[in-house]
Design an enzyme around this catalytic site. Structure first.
Site, PDB file in Angstrom:
ATOM      1  N   CYS A 111       0.768  -1.303  -0.030  1.00  0.00           N
ATOM      2  CA  CYS A 111       0.021   0.068   0.037  1.00  0.00           C
ATOM      3  C   CYS A 111       0.867   1.252  -0.192  1.00  0.00           C
ATOM      4  CB  CYS A 111      -0.846   0.072   1.346  1.00  0.00           C
ATOM      5  SG  CYS A 111      -2.164   1.470   1.130  1.00  0.00           S
ATOM      6  N   CYS A 209      -6.173  -3.433   7.226  1.00  0.00           N
ATOM      7  CA  CYS A 209      -7.352  -2.777   7.093  1.00  0.00           C
ATOM      8  C   CYS A 209      -8.506  -3.402   6.639  1.00  0.00           C
ATOM      9  CB  CYS A 209      -6.959  -1.435   6.293  1.00  0.00           C
ATOM     10  SG  CYS A 209      -6.685  -1.520   4.904  1.00  0.00           S
TER      11      CYS A 209
END
Length: 370
Positions: A111, A209
């Site tokens: 990410c 997440c």
């Protein structure tokens, strides 16, 4: 480095990035808040093992609300940038594929490499900001002696996030600020209180997440089910390090190197997962001593402190986020490949994780363990 007047702040909705926005605003800079919408936390609700709602998660809708409220409190413009499709393509899908091939991936590093310090920097430029500030605990400095930007460990070692940032390029580092690099977490919370931020006491998010409860297996099952894809058959044999078959397993994605529980076989002494052979669908098990190795190979290398590795270099190497780092020698072993030789054998070296190289506080670089 002279701090530019217009600074984009990556706001995750947590106390760290919110404090960064508040402190830069108080210093008189023009601050613009940016939040990336990456994953719909309710997307897989209703699938087996997936909760209806998720709390305390980085990048959730609640976090977007919190970030917007902070922006209003400190009086800065604020934008939400939707990158859900790219996040799925560059982070979620590779995460699933790596697990199904017997590796243990790190989505946070993917990410950072593909979105936070790539796409957000592009957006920052588009809105007229020269640099991007984030709430990461790290430091960035320019070293005129070698004409390179250096990534360094933060003052608060307990919050060190440099392990996840090893993929940053020179160009990205030159346009990034880590204002919390010289602060401790308690100091950051104190500063948040001083700026009147309502989330000063908000707990840190701990999990990946998009994986509720850290249950990778349920997530993979639900993700493939939603996509209309069957879970591939990766069932196979449990074998010892000398090749003896001692049992069967239902799928290699249920295992990770170092795992002891859930092997489904009973022996006189504890057994651990030593290796996962994805191509043969075999899970290799053995005793604790067999978990230790003195060497590893890493590929997809990114070097930060040096342009190239022309000769063997002594460094400390971290093989997982919570690893202390172990003394080793790194040397080139092929195109885009580095051989790491540890002074002392290391436990549970895991393909798919990162090996990050340190020279004291300086991140030399890193790569992905193969």
């Amino acid at each position: 480095m002279t701090t530019p007047k217009t600074i984009a702040v990556a706001m995750s909705g947590g106390v760290d990035s919110s404090t960064v926005a508040a402190m830069l605003r108080a210093e008189g800079h023009q601050v613009v808040g940016l939040t990336m919408q990456l994953w719909n936390q309710r997307r897989l609700a209703g699938h087996a093992g997936m909760p209806e709602s998720v709390q305390g998660r980085c990048c959730s809708l609640d976090d977007v609300y919190d970030a917007r409220r902070v922006a209003e409190t400190i009086g800065i413009p604020y934008y939400v940038v939707n990158h859900e499709k790219r996040f799925e393509r560059d982070v979620v899908r590779p995460f699933v594929e790596q697990y199904l091939s017997g590796r243990t991936p790190i989505p946070c590093s993917l990410c950072n490499n593909h979105l936070k310090f790539d796409q957000l920097l592009i957006v920052a430029q588009q809105i007229g900001a020269d640099v991007l500030a984030t709430g990461h605990y790290a430091r960035v400095e320019f070293d005129p002696k070698v004409s390179r930007w250096l990534l360094k460990r933060p003052a608060d070692r307990s919050k060190d996030q440099t392990y996840f940032l090893f993929g940053l390029t020179q160009e990205q580092l030159s346009r990034t600020l880590f204002p919390l690099g010289r602060m401790t977490k308690p100091e950051v919370r104190d500063l948040a209180r001083q700026h009147g931020l309502a989330l000063a006491e908000k707990p840190d998010s701990q999990e990946i997440c998009f994986v509720p409860g850290g249950d990778y297996k349920n997530f993979i099952d639900a993700y493939l089910s939603e996509a209309g894809e069957a879970l591939p058959d990766t069932a196979g044999e449990l074998v010892t390090t000398d090749g003896k078959v001692v049992g069967e397993h239902t799928g290699i994605h249920n295992f990770t190197v170092g795992q002891r529980k859930g092997l489904g076989i009973a022996t006189g002494s504890p057994l651990y997962v030593i290796q996962i052979k994805g191509d043969m669908r075999q899970v290799v098990v053995g005793n604790q001593d067999e978990l230790y190795t003195r060497t590893l190979r890493a590929r997809r290398i990114n070097l930060i402190a040096v342009e190239d590795l022309n000769e063997p270099m002594p460094v400390a190497v971290k093989i997982r986020h919570r690893h202390e780092g172990a003394q080793a020698l790194i040397e080139k072993s092929g195109d885009d490949e580095i051989l790491v030789t540890f002074h002392e054998p290391q436990r549970a070296v895991t393909p798919g994780q990162a090996a990050v190289f340190y020279d004291d506080d300086v991140v030399v670089g890193g790569g992905w363990i193969v």
